[in-house]
Design a protein around this motif. Structure first.
Motif, short mmCIF file in Angstrom:
data_model
loop_
_atom_site.label_atom_id
_atom_site.label_comp_id
_atom_site.label_asym_id
_atom_site.label_seq_id
_atom_site.Cartn_x
_atom_site.Cartn_y
_atom_site.Cartn_z
N THR A 214 0.54 -1.68 0.16
CA THR A 214 0.37 0.06 -0.07
C THR A 214 1.33 0.84 -0.24
O THR A 214 2.35 1.31 0.94
CB THR A 214 -0.66 0.55 0.93
OG1 THR A 214 -2.22 -1.24 1.02
CG2 THR A 214 -1.73 1.46 1.26
N SER B 74 2.18 5.07 -2.20
CA SER B 74 2.16 6.08 -3.60
C SER B 74 3.31 4.72 -4.36
O SER B 74 3.99 4.78 -5.63
CB SER B 74 3.09 6.82 -3.38
OG SER B 74 3.92 7.45 -2.26
N THR B 75 4.07 4.07 -3.73
CA THR B 75 5.35 4.29 -3.69
C THR B 75 5.07 2.05 -5.14
O THR B 75 5.03 1.91 -5.80
CB THR B 75 6.68 3.04 -3.46
OG1 THR B 75 6.76 4.75 -2.84
CG2 THR B 75 7.62 2.74 -4.36
N ASP C 9 8.76 3.85 4.95
CA ASP C 9 8.55 5.40 5.45
C ASP C 9 10.71 5.24 5.57
O ASP C 9 10.74 6.89 5.80
CB ASP C 9 7.53 5.71 6.23
CG ASP C 9 5.98 5.67 6.17
OD1 ASP C 9 5.84 6.29 5.18
OD2 ASP C 9 5.24 4.61 6.82
N LYS D 124 6.71 1.24 8.83
CA LYS D 124 5.64 1.60 7.85
C LYS D 124 4.75 1.89 8.36
O LYS D 124 4.23 2.14 9.37
CB LYS D 124 5.75 -0.13 7.46
CG LYS D 124 6.46 -0.56 6.35
CD LYS D 124 6.25 -1.49 5.31
CE LYS D 124 4.79 -1.65 5.28
NZ LYS D 124 4.81 -0.37 4.00
N GLY D 125 3.83 2.27 7.50
CA GLY D 125 2.54 2.38 8.30
C GLY D 125 1.98 4.13 8.36
O GLY D 125 1.14 4.17 8.69
N LYS E 124 13.95 7.78 2.06
CA LYS E 124 13.79 7.17 2.89
C LYS E 124 14.57 6.72 3.99
O LYS E 124 14.45 6.27 5.15
CB LYS E 124 12.68 5.87 2.76
CG LYS E 124 11.58 6.62 1.88
CD LYS E 124 9.85 7.25 1.88
CE LYS E 124 9.27 7.43 0.80
NZ LYS E 124 8.23 6.82 0.75
O1 5RP Z 1 3.51 1.83 5.03
C1 5RP Z 1 3.02 2.18 4.30
C2 5RP Z 1 1.75 2.37 4.25
O2 5RP Z 1 0.91 1.89 5.73
C3 5RP Z 1 3.69 2.58 3.01
O3 5RP Z 1 4.23 1.96 1.84
C4 5RP Z 1 4.86 4.15 3.14
O4 5RP Z 1 4.04 4.71 4.17
C5 5RP Z 1 5.15 4.47 2.40
O5 5RP Z 1 4.32 4.72 1.45
P1 5RP Z 1 4.24 5.52 -0.11
O6 5RP Z 1 5.13 4.85 -0.85
O7 5RP Z 1 3.78 6.43 -0.35
O8 5RP Z 1 5.81 6.56 0.41
#
Ligand code: 5RP
Length: 280
Positions: free
Chosen positions: A65, A67-68, A125, A135-136, A162
């Protein structure tokens, strides 16, 4: 294909030693491409596409889940549509990802139906030198942890913004999923834990109401001034992990320790693939 034991709370002496000396554990790293000036979204896409190389026809794949991870889901959908991949079953880690994957025509299942996954691909994150991650921040940490623990291989995909020296070091949130019942009581107990001394706990809000996860829970975000696992203070990230989980009312937290097998990091200089040495 085997389901890994829940090892995220074990304190491996070698990893602890590596943390204390601020040296990464031995990781195999290879630069696979050189890239010109790309936007952050393009970097995320590069990492995601590289991760999809780990997906082969016939596999059961955890779909992350964020954007990546969304770039990886789209890529898998495209490869299924073109026939380059066949017989894939995806296990989504959120309602959002379920909707996206369904829209891309990816056959889907739950962990009840597919308890053993070949590979999971997801963002993070924060990533530290040991490939432990937070994460999360997207709110899906519980399902992400369940799916990724059930996967023979967890491929984490990030852009280089990150990377941190110690988890919590970005000064952004470390999320904890808690039950709604007496959430302020749990929030106060979290903030009072000696293992996370100095952190500020805030209930995640969405407008005027608490943010509600896919599992009908709340999220408390912990903010740190210095990394959670402060190597200067000799702290091991497993201690805060264990202490947070031990609180009644806590469902899970965003520390994903000893879980990432491969981390794909896209930066201006190229895409780097770091692998955790195979577990004995
Ligand atoms: O842990 C997550 C969601 O619960 C995502 O993987 C994390 O927040 C990274 O998100 P993004 O790729 O949008 O930076």
């Amino acid at each position: 294909m085997s389901v890994r034991a829940p090892q995220q709370f074990l304190c491996k002496a070698s990893q602890q030693r590596a943390f204390l000396t601020r040296k990464p554990v031995a990781v195999r790293a290879s630069r696979v491409a050189s890239m010109a000036q790309l936007s952050q979204d393009e970097l995320k896409q590069q990492a995601a596409w590289k991760a999809v190389d780990y997906v082969k026809s016939g596999m059961v794949v955890g779909l992350g889940t964020g954007s990546t991870a969304a770039f990886a889901v789209d890529r898998i959908g495209d490869l299924l549509a073109s026939g380059e991949l066949k017989d894939i079953v995806g296990v989504p880690t959120s309602v959002r990802t379920y909707e996206q994957a369904k829209g891309r025509g990816i056959p889907l299942a739950t962990l009840d139906e597919q308890p053993k996954l070949d590979v999971a691909i997801d963002g993070a994150d924060e990533v530290d030198p040991n490939l432990d991650v937070v994460k999360g921040r997207g709110g899906a940490l519980l399902r992400e942890k369940m799916v990724e623990m059930a996967s023979a291989k967890f491929v984490c995909i990030v852009d280089d913004s990150k990377l941190v020296e110690g988890l919590g070091g970005s000064k952004l949130a470390m999320p904890v999923e808690i039950v709604q019942f007496c959430h302020l009581y749990t929030l106060n107990r979290l903030q009072a834990l000696p293992e996370v001394a100095g952190c500020v706990a805030k209930l995640r809000m969405e407008g005027d109401a608490p943010y509600v996860t896919d599992n009908s829970n709340y999220i408390v975000d912990l903010y740190f001034d210095t990394p959670i696992a402060d190597s200067q203070a000799g702290m091991c990230p497993r201690l805060p992990s264990k202490a947070i989980l031990a609180l009644e009312g806590v469902v899970d937290h965003g520390l994903f320790l000893d879980m990432v097998d491969v981390c794909i990091i896209a930066g201006k200089e190229g895409v780097e693939v770091k692998e955790r040495p195979a577990k004995k």
